[in-house]
Design a protein around this motif. Sequence first.
Motif, PDB file in Angstrom:
ATOM      1  N   ALA A  54       8.872   7.681  12.098  1.00  0.00           N
ATOM      2  CA  ALA A  54       7.792   8.413  11.428  1.00  0.00           C
ATOM      3  C   ALA A  54       6.802   7.450  10.782  1.00  0.00           C
ATOM      4  O   ALA A  54       5.583   7.657  10.846  1.00  0.00           O
ATOM      5  N   VAL A  55       7.311   6.389  10.153  1.00  0.00           N
ATOM      6  CA  VAL A  55       6.440   5.379   9.538  1.00  0.00           C
ATOM      7  C   VAL A  55       5.598   4.704  10.613  1.00  0.00           C
ATOM      8  O   VAL A  55       4.384   4.492  10.451  1.00  0.00           O
ATOM      9  N   GLU A  56       6.220   4.380  11.730  1.00  0.00           N
ATOM     10  CA  GLU A  56       5.521   3.740  12.838  1.00  0.00           C
ATOM     11  C   GLU A  56       4.379   4.618  13.348  1.00  0.00           C
ATOM     12  O   GLU A  56       3.263   4.151  13.575  1.00  0.00           O
TER      13      GLU A  56
ATOM     14  N   VAL B  99       2.190  12.106  -0.860  1.00  0.00           N
ATOM     15  CA  VAL B  99       3.302  11.937   0.070  1.00  0.00           C
ATOM     16  C   VAL B  99       2.751  11.922   1.490  1.00  0.00           C
ATOM     17  O   VAL B  99       2.091  12.859   1.927  1.00  0.00           O
ATOM     18  N   VAL B 100       3.005  10.835   2.218  1.00  0.00           N
ATOM     19  CA  VAL B 100       2.571  10.711   3.599  1.00  0.00           C
ATOM     20  C   VAL B 100       3.542  11.430   4.521  1.00  0.00           C
ATOM     21  O   VAL B 100       3.142  12.125   5.454  1.00  0.00           O
ATOM     22  N   LYS B 101       4.838  11.268   4.257  1.00  0.00           N
ATOM     23  CA  LYS B 101       5.865  11.888   5.092  1.00  0.00           C
ATOM     24  C   LYS B 101       7.125  12.061   4.260  1.00  0.00           C
ATOM     25  O   LYS B 101       7.456  11.212   3.430  1.00  0.00           O
TER      26      LYS B 101
ATOM     27  N   VAL C  33       7.737   8.896   1.863  1.00  0.00           N
ATOM     28  CA  VAL C  33       6.778   7.795   1.989  1.00  0.00           C
ATOM     29  C   VAL C  33       5.538   8.161   1.183  1.00  0.00           C
ATOM     30  O   VAL C  33       4.908   9.192   1.437  1.00  0.00           O
ATOM     31  N   PHE C  34       5.177   7.312   0.206  1.00  0.00           N
ATOM     32  CA  PHE C  34       4.021   7.548  -0.652  1.00  0.00           C
ATOM     33  C   PHE C  34       2.911   6.559  -0.344  1.00  0.00           C
ATOM     34  O   PHE C  34       3.176   5.389  -0.028  1.00  0.00           O
TER      35      PHE C  34
ATOM     36  N   ARG D 103       0.842  -1.194   0.000  1.00  0.00           N
ATOM     37  CA  ARG D 103       0.000   0.000   0.000  1.00  0.00           C
ATOM     38  C   ARG D 103       0.881   1.250   0.000  1.00  0.00           C
ATOM     39  O   ARG D 103       0.492   2.297  -0.504  1.00  0.00           O
ATOM     40  N   TYR D 104       2.098   1.139   0.585  1.00  0.00           N
ATOM     41  CA  TYR D 104       2.989   2.289   0.691  1.00  0.00           C
ATOM     42  C   TYR D 104       4.351   1.957   0.081  1.00  0.00           C
ATOM     43  O   TYR D 104       4.760   0.798   0.032  1.00  0.00           O
ATOM     44  N   MET D 105       5.035   2.968  -0.393  1.00  0.00           N
ATOM     45  CA  MET D 105       6.393   2.766  -0.870  1.00  0.00           C
ATOM     46  C   MET D 105       7.266   3.908  -0.362  1.00  0.00           C
ATOM     47  O   MET D 105       6.787   5.020  -0.106  1.00  0.00           O
ATOM     48  N   ILE D 106       8.540   3.599  -0.190  1.00  0.00           N
ATOM     49  CA  ILE D 106       9.497   4.587   0.276  1.00  0.00           C
ATOM     50  C   ILE D 106      10.560   4.777  -0.802  1.00  0.00           C
ATOM     51  O   ILE D 106      11.210   3.817  -1.221  1.00  0.00           O
TER      52      ILE D 106
END
Length: 578
Positions: free
Chosen positions: A300-302, A273-275, A265-266, A245-248
């Motif tokens: 941040a991902v956590e 962009v999530v972060k 983080v997408f 669902r997400y990629m970095i």
Amino acid sequence: MSDKRSEMVALNADVVGYSQLIADDIEAVTATMEEYRNLVEKEIGENGGTLVNFVGDNFMSVFDSAMDAMRTAIAVTTEIETRNATRASSGRARFRMGMDQGLITVSGDEYFGDALNISARIQALARPGGISVSGRVYQALDEPALRFKPTGRHRLKGIPEEVEIFEFADLPGDESATSSARSLALESPTVAVLPIHAEMADESVRAMAGILRTDLIHRLSRVPQLNVIDAKTEPDGGGAPGAARYMIETGVHQAGDSVRVYAEVFDVTSMNVVKAHKRTALVADLFALSEEFADEVGRAVEVELIVGEPAGLYAELGDAEAIEQVYLGWYQLTAGTREGWSRALEHFGRVARSHPDQPYGHVLSAFANWMGVSSGWARDPEATLLKAREQAQVGLAVGDPTGMARTVEAAILMSQGRGEEALEAIEKVEIVRPTCDVTFGLEGSVRRYLGQWDKAVDLTDVAMRLTGVNKPWYPTVKACSLFMGGRVEQAAGVAEMVLEHQPNNLEALLVLAAAQVELGLERRARATVELIRDRYPTVDVAEWLDGNPYRSRDMVSRWREDLIAAGAIPSEGGDLRT
């Protein structure tokens, strides 16, 4: 000739990406569509349907029964997948299919009715190669062998009321199905780490870039409830795998003796962009920066994908070790085992001892002890509830801004059958910082028992919005509350979503069986009861129902009658062991 109006099922289908297929190879696609038309006409005819039209890449058909329509949709889709197996990927064409049931008017060769429009709207939401149906069609298909995944209620263009949509789960297509649990944020997120960009750097910096990426993957792999994919190992050399669902995306840019490191983080579904993170350093300091940067991104991902809004509260502890204890406690508690519960108490207890003047360790311990009793893990329930209440009162005394301490107190009183005192406590809840999901989820649970089902639904919705990965009891409380309020179709949908993620959830199974009875899905209800018998061979359902502190006896009686009809409780009372 007079018009004919009757209850029928409309099946609408449309080819995915037709314009691009035509642009790539018009002759091949035209031949394929002629082949598909022959297949569609054959299957519709054999199943007693009528082909209303087949224009370009779309066809509409009608049937007298939902089973005939479903049989046609499955046959067409399965045959197309068989043929696609021998074609190059660029030459494969798939339908999306949607179905609805309702009154349709036939005037000569013309067909009119809302079901035609709704089936077209549902088709647009189906996955490539998939079949989605409305709640009306789902109810008409009382066949346990046909498995569906609820996707929730949807607002469709031009349709005034929201429509419950279910996705057929057993098709052979190679496209990944949309996870029904995702709408409840129950799934563990998956992150794909893409190959690092280091083209604008010398050889030594490119080598260091590889170390930086490796450090990041190692850090992410330590995050509980997070699935990590090393996209560099994919056969095609990169790209985010379909399961993620997400990629970095990471990179290192060099300018002389300086480097800039970045990570973004997408969300793959929206490409938003999530972060985003970036650091600037000297080339000589890149090795020392690597682990620190990986930890920053991993944390941040956590927070963004798993912990959610409460992370801001726990950050106030100002102690990295204590914050780690909070997170580890949550992960252990949501494991759903006595061992996990015991470890969670240890983690929360450390926070309470290291930060006695802050409420978080105390109220988390109180909540965990209450949960241990409600889940049957506590060996001395009475003493454990007493301890939980003492911890909640300490949390109140040191100034709990989340309202969690008071809701734990209300939940304890409710579990002791002291409904009036629980109501009094819940009405005193003061939330200064409305960012703790547990406060809203627990208040929803209490209000559910008090018979305030509409408030319980609203509160559990708030709880689920506040956290990245939800505790499964939030939607379980929501399913019960919807059932209490007579919104049985929605209750069944939410219960099925919970069971996809947590198949042994007894409360969700009992809600589902009762809701299926009220929806007229008798065969499905009995199939659900068979699952309960298989998973809980010694459970006494009547005793379980009476043991819950519901204040509305009318609702309990209704639930009991439904479970008797489904075969979960013998009519003379008793349990599943008989």
